[in-house]
Design a protein around this motif. Structure first.
Motif, PDB file in Angstrom:
ATOM      1  N   VAL A  97       4.432 -44.194  19.206  1.00  0.00           N
ATOM      2  CA  VAL A  97       3.912 -43.789  17.915  1.00  0.00           C
ATOM      3  C   VAL A  97       3.987 -42.264  17.783  1.00  0.00           C
ATOM      4  O   VAL A  97       4.360 -41.749  16.735  1.00  0.00           O
ATOM      5  N   ARG A  98       3.665 -41.576  18.864  1.00  0.00           N
ATOM      6  CA  ARG A  98       3.687 -40.113  18.824  1.00  0.00           C
ATOM      7  C   ARG A  98       5.112 -39.600  18.614  1.00  0.00           C
ATOM      8  O   ARG A  98       5.331 -38.683  17.814  1.00  0.00           O
ATOM      9  N   THR A  99       6.061 -40.186  19.315  1.00  0.00           N
ATOM     10  CA  THR A  99       7.455 -39.754  19.171  1.00  0.00           C
ATOM     11  C   THR A  99       7.946 -40.003  17.758  1.00  0.00           C
ATOM     12  O   THR A  99       8.625 -39.160  17.166  1.00  0.00           O
ATOM     13  N   GLU A 100       7.594 -41.151  17.213  1.00  0.00           N
ATOM     14  CA  GLU A 100       8.032 -41.469  15.848  1.00  0.00           C
ATOM     15  C   GLU A 100       7.463 -40.475  14.849  1.00  0.00           C
ATOM     16  O   GLU A 100       8.175 -39.993  13.969  1.00  0.00           O
ATOM     17  N   ARG A 101       6.209 -40.145  14.977  1.00  0.00           N
ATOM     18  CA  ARG A 101       5.606 -39.190  14.042  1.00  0.00           C
ATOM     19  C   ARG A 101       6.183 -37.788  14.200  1.00  0.00           C
ATOM     20  O   ARG A 101       6.354 -37.072  13.219  1.00  0.00           O
ATOM     21  N   LEU A 102       6.482 -37.396  15.430  1.00  0.00           N
ATOM     22  CA  LEU A 102       7.053 -36.071  15.639  1.00  0.00           C
ATOM     23  C   LEU A 102       8.463 -35.972  15.076  1.00  0.00           C
ATOM     24  O   LEU A 102       8.817 -34.985  14.427  1.00  0.00           O
ATOM     25  N   THR A 103       9.290 -36.996  15.317  1.00  0.00           N
ATOM     26  CA  THR A 103      10.647 -36.957  14.765  1.00  0.00           C
ATOM     27  C   THR A 103      10.624 -37.063  13.248  1.00  0.00           C
ATOM     28  O   THR A 103      11.461 -36.474  12.570  1.00  0.00           O
ATOM     29  N   LEU A 104       9.663 -37.778  12.727  1.00  0.00           N
ATOM     30  CA  LEU A 104       9.503 -37.841  11.271  1.00  0.00           C
ATOM     31  C   LEU A 104       9.089 -36.481  10.715  1.00  0.00           C
ATOM     32  O   LEU A 104       9.564 -36.065   9.659  1.00  0.00           O
ATOM     33  N   ALA A 105       8.250 -35.755  11.441  1.00  0.00           N
ATOM     34  CA  ALA A 105       7.846 -34.412  11.013  1.00  0.00           C
ATOM     35  C   ALA A 105       9.035 -33.449  11.043  1.00  0.00           C
ATOM     36  O   ALA A 105       9.156 -32.586  10.173  1.00  0.00           O
ATOM     37  N   VAL A 106       9.932 -33.609  12.029  1.00  0.00           N
ATOM     38  CA  VAL A 106      11.140 -32.787  12.074  1.00  0.00           C
ATOM     39  C   VAL A 106      11.978 -33.049  10.832  1.00  0.00           C
ATOM     40  O   VAL A 106      12.460 -32.124  10.170  1.00  0.00           O
ATOM     41  N   LEU A 107      12.147 -34.317  10.495  1.00  0.00           N
ATOM     42  CA  LEU A 107      12.946 -34.687   9.329  1.00  0.00           C
ATOM     43  C   LEU A 107      12.316 -34.182   8.033  1.00  0.00           C
ATOM     44  O   LEU A 107      13.012 -33.644   7.162  1.00  0.00           O
ATOM     45  N   VAL A 108      11.025 -34.312   7.898  1.00  0.00           N
ATOM     46  CA  VAL A 108      10.339 -33.848   6.690  1.00  0.00           C
ATOM     47  C   VAL A 108      10.440 -32.329   6.561  1.00  0.00           C
ATOM     48  O   VAL A 108      10.554 -31.796   5.454  1.00  0.00           O
ATOM     49  N   SER A 109      10.437 -31.622   7.682  1.00  0.00           N
ATOM     50  CA  SER A 109      10.614 -30.165   7.634  1.00  0.00           C
ATOM     51  C   SER A 109      11.988 -29.803   7.079  1.00  0.00           C
ATOM     52  O   SER A 109      12.120 -28.874   6.287  1.00  0.00           O
ATOM     53  N   GLY A 110      13.007 -30.547   7.493  1.00  0.00           N
ATOM     54  CA  GLY A 110      14.351 -30.317   6.953  1.00  0.00           C
ATOM     55  C   GLY A 110      14.440 -30.633   5.473  1.00  0.00           C
ATOM     56  O   GLY A 110      15.070 -29.904   4.704  1.00  0.00           O
ATOM     57  N   VAL A 111      13.793 -31.708   5.056  1.00  0.00           N
ATOM     58  CA  VAL A 111      13.786 -32.074   3.639  1.00  0.00           C
ATOM     59  C   VAL A 111      13.046 -31.013   2.828  1.00  0.00           C
ATOM     60  O   VAL A 111      13.494 -30.620   1.745  1.00  0.00           O
ATOM     61  N   ALA A 112      11.935 -30.529   3.360  1.00  0.00           N
ATOM     62  CA  ALA A 112      11.176 -29.484   2.658  1.00  0.00           C
ATOM     63  C   ALA A 112      11.992 -28.207   2.518  1.00  0.00           C
ATOM     64  O   ALA A 112      11.926 -27.532   1.485  1.00  0.00           O
ATOM     65  N   ALA A 113      12.772 -27.886   3.535  1.00  0.00           N
ATOM     66  CA  ALA A 113      13.612 -26.685   3.460  1.00  0.00           C
ATOM     67  C   ALA A 113      14.661 -26.829   2.360  1.00  0.00           C
ATOM     68  O   ALA A 113      14.899 -25.901   1.587  1.00  0.00           O
ATOM     69  N   LEU A 114      15.278 -27.988   2.279  1.00  0.00           N
ATOM     70  CA  LEU A 114      16.296 -28.206   1.247  1.00  0.00           C
ATOM     71  C   LEU A 114      15.675 -28.349  -0.134  1.00  0.00           C
ATOM     72  O   LEU A 114      16.311 -28.026  -1.143  1.00  0.00           O
ATOM     73  N   ALA A 115      14.435 -28.802  -0.205  1.00  0.00           N
ATOM     74  CA  ALA A 115      13.754 -28.939  -1.497  1.00  0.00           C
ATOM     75  C   ALA A 115      13.499 -27.586  -2.153  1.00  0.00           C
ATOM     76  O   ALA A 115      13.303 -27.516  -3.367  1.00  0.00           O
ATOM     77  N   LEU A 116      13.516 -26.517  -1.371  1.00  0.00           N
ATOM     78  CA  LEU A 116      13.324 -25.179  -1.930  1.00  0.00           C
ATOM     79  C   LEU A 116      14.531 -24.694  -2.727  1.00  0.00           C
ATOM     80  O   LEU A 116      14.435 -23.729  -3.473  1.00  0.00           O
ATOM     81  N   SER A 117      15.661 -25.362  -2.590  1.00  0.00           N
ATOM     82  CA  SER A 117      16.873 -24.951  -3.283  1.00  0.00           C
ATOM     83  C   SER A 117      16.815 -25.345  -4.757  1.00  0.00           C
ATOM     84  O   SER A 117      16.319 -26.416  -5.117  1.00  0.00           O
ATOM     85  N   ASP A 118      17.344 -24.484  -5.600  1.00  0.00           N
ATOM     86  CA  ASP A 118      17.409 -24.777  -7.030  1.00  0.00           C
ATOM     87  C   ASP A 118      18.507 -25.783  -7.363  1.00  0.00           C
ATOM     88  O   ASP A 118      18.523 -26.349  -8.444  1.00  0.00           O
ATOM     89  N   PHE A 119      19.434 -25.991  -6.440  1.00  0.00           N
ATOM     90  CA  PHE A 119      20.595 -26.832  -6.705  1.00  0.00           C
ATOM     91  C   PHE A 119      20.350 -28.307  -6.419  1.00  0.00           C
ATOM     92  O   PHE A 119      21.119 -29.151  -6.847  1.00  0.00           O
ATOM     93  N   VAL A 120      19.299 -28.607  -5.691  1.00  0.00           N
ATOM     94  CA  VAL A 120      19.034 -29.980  -5.273  1.00  0.00           C
ATOM     95  C   VAL A 120      18.150 -30.665  -6.307  1.00  0.00           C
ATOM     96  O   VAL A 120      17.139 -30.120  -6.739  1.00  0.00           O
ATOM     97  N   SER A 121      18.537 -31.873  -6.677  1.00  0.00           N
ATOM     98  CA  SER A 121      17.764 -32.649  -7.642  1.00  0.00           C
ATOM     99  C   SER A 121      16.453 -33.118  -7.007  1.00  0.00           C
ATOM    100  O   SER A 121      16.456 -33.636  -5.886  1.00  0.00           O
ATOM    101  N   PRO A 122      15.349 -32.948  -7.701  1.00  0.00           N
ATOM    102  CA  PRO A 122      14.055 -33.348  -7.128  1.00  0.00           C
ATOM    103  C   PRO A 122      13.942 -34.842  -6.835  1.00  0.00           C
ATOM    104  O   PRO A 122      13.177 -35.230  -5.962  1.00  0.00           O
ATOM    105  N   ILE A 123      14.693 -35.659  -7.523  1.00  0.00           N
ATOM    106  CA  ILE A 123      14.583 -37.101  -7.294  1.00  0.00           C
ATOM    107  C   ILE A 123      14.970 -37.470  -5.876  1.00  0.00           C
ATOM    108  O   ILE A 123      14.367 -38.356  -5.271  1.00  0.00           O
ATOM    109  N   TYR A 124      15.938 -36.775  -5.282  1.00  0.00           N
ATOM    110  CA  TYR A 124      16.388 -37.098  -3.929  1.00  0.00           C
ATOM    111  C   TYR A 124      15.324 -36.755  -2.892  1.00  0.00           C
ATOM    112  O   TYR A 124      14.976 -37.586  -2.054  1.00  0.00           O
ATOM    113  N   TRP A 125      14.812 -35.539  -2.932  1.00  0.00           N
ATOM    114  CA  TRP A 125      13.839 -35.178  -1.905  1.00  0.00           C
ATOM    115  C   TRP A 125      12.484 -35.822  -2.168  1.00  0.00           C
ATOM    116  O   TRP A 125      11.720 -36.069  -1.242  1.00  0.00           O
ATOM    117  N   PHE A 126      12.170 -36.146  -3.435  1.00  0.00           N
ATOM    118  CA  PHE A 126      10.894 -36.790  -3.737  1.00  0.00           C
ATOM    119  C   PHE A 126      10.872 -38.221  -3.187  1.00  0.00           C
ATOM    120  O   PHE A 126       9.853 -38.679  -2.684  1.00  0.00           O
TER     121      PHE A 126
END
Length: 157
Positions: free
Chosen positions: A1-30
């Protein structure tokens, strides 16, 4: 469970970084944010098989191909595909190889965000990505899952 949550947090951090871009549609990261929240809350009960998750990836590949044919820029279409792919790896069943999929997808999301984001706020998800990547790698190593991932990778070659 801990590994799954940590790898999910890594992925969400990447999504959050890309969500800061003006070029990315909000529907994808949302969509990824909603599914990641459900996965965090429900755990492994909210999972698809690897085949079902790969079908999401293939549908995303076709969708992005249609976006390219309609005149969308390559870099933006690539980021859209990476967000669709992150949706697929978010709902994959928790196996060592799928944890590796999350880590690799998050790395590509961070790299795409480094190109497409011009905000100084990029440092926040980048720092979170580094922290969670370090913690999840340590967790995977402590569980001996790195050996299983290496065996699967070499078996695939």
């Amino acid at each position: 469970v801990r590994t799954e949550r940590l790898t999910l947090a890594v992925l969400v951090s990447g999504v959050a970084a890309l969500a800061l871009s003006d070029f990315v549609s909000p529907i994808y990261w949302f969509m990824v944010a909603i599914v990641a929240t459900l996965r965090w809350w429900r755990g492994s009960n909210f999972a698809l098989t690897e085949m079902q998750a790969s079908m999401i990836g293939w549908v995303g590949f076709v969708w992005v191909g249609l976006e390219l044919l309609s005149g969308r820029a390559w870099a933006i279409a690539f980021s859209d595909f990476m967000l669709i792919l992150s949706l697929a790896v978010t709902v994959e069943a928790a196996t060592p190889r799928n944890h590796l999929h999350r880590l690799l997808t998050a790395t590509f999301l961070i790299l795409a965000a480094a190109v497409l984001t011009d905000s100084f706020l990029f440092v926040v998800p980048l720092t979170a990505w580094l922290w969670f990547m370090w913690r999840s790698a340590a967790c995977l190593y402590a569980q001996g899952l790195h050996e299983q991932v290496a065996v699967q990778l070499f078996a695939a070659i």
